[in-house]
Design a protein around this motif. Structure first.
Motif, PDB file in Angstrom:
ATOM      1  N   SER A  86       0.643  -1.191  -0.003  1.00 52.39           N
ATOM      2  CA  SER A  86       0.180  -0.136  -0.165  1.00 52.39           C
ATOM      3  C   SER A  86       0.785   1.180  -0.126  1.00 52.39           C
ATOM      4  CB  SER A  86      -0.866   0.064   1.226  1.00 52.39           C
ATOM      5  OG  SER A  86      -0.256   0.045   2.452  1.00 52.39           O
ATOM      6  N   ALA A  87       0.179   2.477  -0.565  1.00 45.46           N
ATOM      7  CA  ALA A  87       0.999   3.760  -0.662  1.00 45.46           C
ATOM      8  C   ALA A  87       0.048   4.592  -0.291  1.00 45.46           C
ATOM      9  CB  ALA A  87       1.687   3.921  -1.791  1.00 45.46           C
ATOM     10  N   PRO A  88       0.452   5.688   0.712  1.00 41.59           N
ATOM     11  CA  PRO A  88      -0.340   6.784   1.084  1.00 41.59           C
ATOM     12  C   PRO A  88      -0.946   7.791   0.043  1.00 41.59           C
ATOM     13  CG  PRO A  88       1.883   7.537   1.379  1.00 41.59           C
ATOM     14  CD  PRO A  88       1.928   6.055   0.841  1.00 41.59           C
ATOM     15  N   TRP A  89      -2.267   8.105  -0.124  1.00 39.24           N
ATOM     16  CA  TRP A  89      -2.724   8.916  -1.079  1.00 39.24           C
ATOM     17  C   TRP A  89      -1.891  10.032  -1.313  1.00 39.24           C
ATOM     18  CZ3 TRP A  89      -4.825  13.964  -1.531  1.00 39.24           C
ATOM     19  CH2 TRP A  89      -5.497  14.077  -2.751  1.00 39.24           C
ATOM     20  N   PRO A  90      -1.682  10.587  -2.643  1.00 45.30           N
ATOM     21  CA  PRO A  90      -2.371  10.186  -3.834  1.00 45.30           C
ATOM     22  C   PRO A  90      -1.378   9.185  -4.675  1.00 45.30           C
ATOM     23  CG  PRO A  90      -1.315  12.240  -4.061  1.00 45.30           C
ATOM     24  CD  PRO A  90      -0.996  11.862  -2.803  1.00 45.30           C
ATOM     25  N   VAL A  91      -0.368   8.591  -3.950  1.00 44.78           N
ATOM     26  CA  VAL A  91       0.625   7.662  -4.610  1.00 44.78           C
ATOM     27  C   VAL A  91      -0.262   6.401  -4.869  1.00 44.78           C
ATOM     28  CG1 VAL A  91       2.635   6.438  -4.352  1.00 44.78           C
ATOM     29  CG2 VAL A  91       2.434   8.809  -3.706  1.00 44.78           C
ATOM     30  N   SER A  92      -0.024   5.876  -5.957  1.00 46.25           N
ATOM     31  CA  SER A  92      -0.635   4.526  -6.341  1.00 46.25           C
ATOM     32  C   SER A  92      -0.007   3.563  -5.541  1.00 46.25           C
ATOM     33  CB  SER A  92      -0.667   4.099  -7.810  1.00 46.25           C
ATOM     34  OG  SER A  92      -1.197   5.367  -8.675  1.00 46.25           O
ATOM     35  N   ASP A  93      -0.293   2.433  -5.235  1.00 47.92           N
ATOM     36  CA  ASP A  93      -0.083   1.223  -4.796  1.00 47.92           C
ATOM     37  C   ASP A  93       0.997   0.566  -5.821  1.00 47.92           C
ATOM     38  OD1 ASP A  93      -1.561   1.421  -2.483  1.00 47.92           O
ATOM     39  OD2 ASP A  93      -2.817  -0.321  -2.954  1.00 47.92           O
ATOM     40  N   ARG A  94       1.995  -0.231  -5.142  1.00 48.89           N
ATOM     41  CA  ARG A  94       3.161  -0.849  -5.773  1.00 48.89           C
ATOM     42  C   ARG A  94       2.672  -2.414  -5.632  1.00 48.89           C
ATOM     43  NH1 ARG A  94       3.373   4.422  -7.095  1.00 48.89           N
ATOM     44  NH2 ARG A  94       5.191   5.165  -8.190  1.00 48.89           N
ATOM     45  N   ASP A  95       3.298  -2.900  -6.653  1.00 49.38           N
ATOM     46  CA  ASP A  95       3.487  -4.413  -6.723  1.00 49.38           C
ATOM     47  C   ASP A  95       4.808  -5.010  -7.239  1.00 49.38           C
ATOM     48  OD1 ASP A  95       2.973  -4.624  -9.219  1.00 49.38           O
ATOM     49  OD2 ASP A  95       0.889  -5.598  -9.148  1.00 49.38           O
ATOM     50  N   PHE A  96       5.258  -5.990  -6.827  1.00 49.94           N
ATOM     51  CA  PHE A  96       6.330  -6.757  -7.354  1.00 49.94           C
ATOM     52  C   PHE A  96       6.298  -8.264  -7.541  1.00 49.94           C
ATOM     53  CE2 PHE A  96       7.016  -3.074  -4.419  1.00 49.94           C
ATOM     54  CZ  PHE A  96       8.267  -2.392  -4.912  1.00 49.94           C
ATOM     55  N   VAL A  97       6.879  -8.615  -8.649  1.00 49.87           N
ATOM     56  CA  VAL A  97       6.893  -9.942  -9.000  1.00 49.87           C
ATOM     57  C   VAL A  97       8.442 -10.337  -8.925  1.00 49.87           C
ATOM     58  CG1 VAL A  97       6.499 -11.779 -10.585  1.00 49.87           C
ATOM     59  CG2 VAL A  97       4.777  -9.903 -10.320  1.00 49.87           C
ATOM     60  N   PHE A  98       8.859 -11.385  -8.074  1.00 48.93           N
ATOM     61  CA  PHE A  98      10.231 -11.313  -7.882  1.00 48.93           C
ATOM     62  C   PHE A  98      10.329 -13.092  -7.548  1.00 48.93           C
ATOM     63  CE2 PHE A  98       8.324 -10.181  -3.939  1.00 48.93           C
ATOM     64  CZ  PHE A  98       8.888 -11.213  -2.988  1.00 48.93           C
ATOM     65  N   THR A  99      11.803 -13.650  -7.950  1.00 51.76           N
ATOM     66  CA  THR A  99      12.248 -14.808  -7.596  1.00 51.76           C
ATOM     67  C   THR A  99      13.035 -14.757  -6.023  1.00 51.76           C
ATOM     68  OG1 THR A  99      14.328 -14.389  -8.634  1.00 51.76           O
ATOM     69  CG2 THR A  99      12.863 -15.884  -9.827  1.00 51.76           C
ATOM     70  N   ALA A 100      12.539 -15.519  -5.314  1.00 49.43           N
ATOM     71  CA  ALA A 100      13.165 -15.695  -3.959  1.00 49.43           C
ATOM     72  C   ALA A 100      13.831 -16.971  -3.790  1.00 49.43           C
ATOM     73  CB  ALA A 100      12.127 -15.654  -2.928  1.00 49.43           C
ATOM     74  N   LYS A 101      15.233 -16.904  -3.893  1.00 52.51           N
ATOM     75  CA  LYS A 101      15.896 -18.209  -4.186  1.00 52.51           C
ATOM     76  C   LYS A 101      16.853 -18.276  -2.593  1.00 52.51           C
ATOM     77  CE  LYS A 101      19.749 -20.167  -6.618  1.00 52.51           C
ATOM     78  NZ  LYS A 101      20.971 -20.089  -7.761  1.00 52.51           N
ATOM     79  N   THR A 102      16.619 -19.417  -2.005  1.00 53.78           N
ATOM     80  CA  THR A 102      17.327 -19.855  -0.759  1.00 53.78           C
ATOM     81  C   THR A 102      18.424 -20.735  -0.993  1.00 53.78           C
ATOM     82  OG1 THR A 102      15.155 -19.833   0.274  1.00 53.78           O
ATOM     83  CG2 THR A 102      17.059 -20.916   1.671  1.00 53.78           C
ATOM     84  N   VAL A 103      19.715 -20.026  -0.364  1.00 56.15           N
ATOM     85  CA  VAL A 103      21.042 -20.883  -0.556  1.00 56.15           C
ATOM     86  C   VAL A 103      21.498 -21.345   1.108  1.00 56.15           C
ATOM     87  CG1 VAL A 103      23.293 -20.918  -1.195  1.00 56.15           C
ATOM     88  CG2 VAL A 103      21.767 -19.542  -2.615  1.00 56.15           C
TER      89      VAL A 103
END
Length: 205
Positions: A85-102
């Motif tokens: 979520s982001a405060p008005w009037p900024v648009s929400d953001r989303d992220f698509v990502f890889t999460a690799k565990t080592v």
């Protein structure tokens, strides 16, 4: 790929309640990388559950509205989706990502490497700006008898859109501390179980 290992000296921003935060300018970018370091009073294999259980991410990740696995890639790598979520009037953001565990038994570390990707299962949605995560990671190191864990968090993110970079940097500088505090709270909960496979790995089982 690990931007924090450039030959530049990070600038310490704060130290309180056992958490140190740092910032570092990135060559050729107006964005700033941020880092936090602190000890969590829980075994590494319990904190592993905090990261692995995406169904409870809303309990400890700041400003997150939705979190889910898009698809598994392997036993140690998956594509995730986060909506923040982001405060008005900024648009929400989303992220698509890889999460690799080592996992590294000799160093007693668990590293989660995060990098944005395009995935056909999660195309950009209207009304939400698709951000980018670059060379971000969590590094967990078991300490002493294993009852405590040193946790390092590093982030370089670009929320995209029309936000000035100085505003982005201003908001993101609190991310390391907020994240470490969230990990501490979540890993202290009695109903968060130890990750059995990770525990066995480090015990040699």
């Amino acid at each position: 790929r690990q931007y924090w290992h450039y030959r530049f000296t990070p600038e310490k921003m704060s130290e309180a309640e056992g958490i140190q935060t740092f910032r570092m300018d990135i060559p050729g970018s107006a964005l700033v990388a941020f880092r936090g370091v602190g000890v969590v009073d829980a075994p590494l294999w319990k904190i592993a559950t905090v990261f692995d259980d995406i169904t409870r991410k809303l309990e400890w990740v700041a400003k997150i509205k939705e979190a889910r696995v898009v698809r598994p890639i392997s036993e140690t790598n998956r594509v995730e989706y986060n909506h923040t979520s982001a405060p008005w009037p900024v648009s929400d953001r989303d992220f698509v990502f890889t999460a690799k565990t080592v996992l590294d038994r000799e160093k007693r570390t668990m590293t989660i490497e995060i990098e944005s990707v395009d995935d056909p299962l999660m195309p950009p949605a209207s009304g939400v700006v698709r951000g980018e995560l670059m060379n971000s990671r969590y590094v967990l190191t078991a300490l002493g008898d294993g009852s405590k864990t040193n946790v390092e968090v590093e982030i370089k993110a670009d929320p995209k859109g029309s936000l000035p970079k100085w505003v982005v940097n201003l908001f993101q500088k609190s991310w390391p501390r907020t994240t470490l505090e969230g990990i501490r709270r979540q890993s202290a909960k009695a109903d968060v179980r130890e990750h059995e496979a990770v525990r066995k790995y480090f015990s040699g089982g």
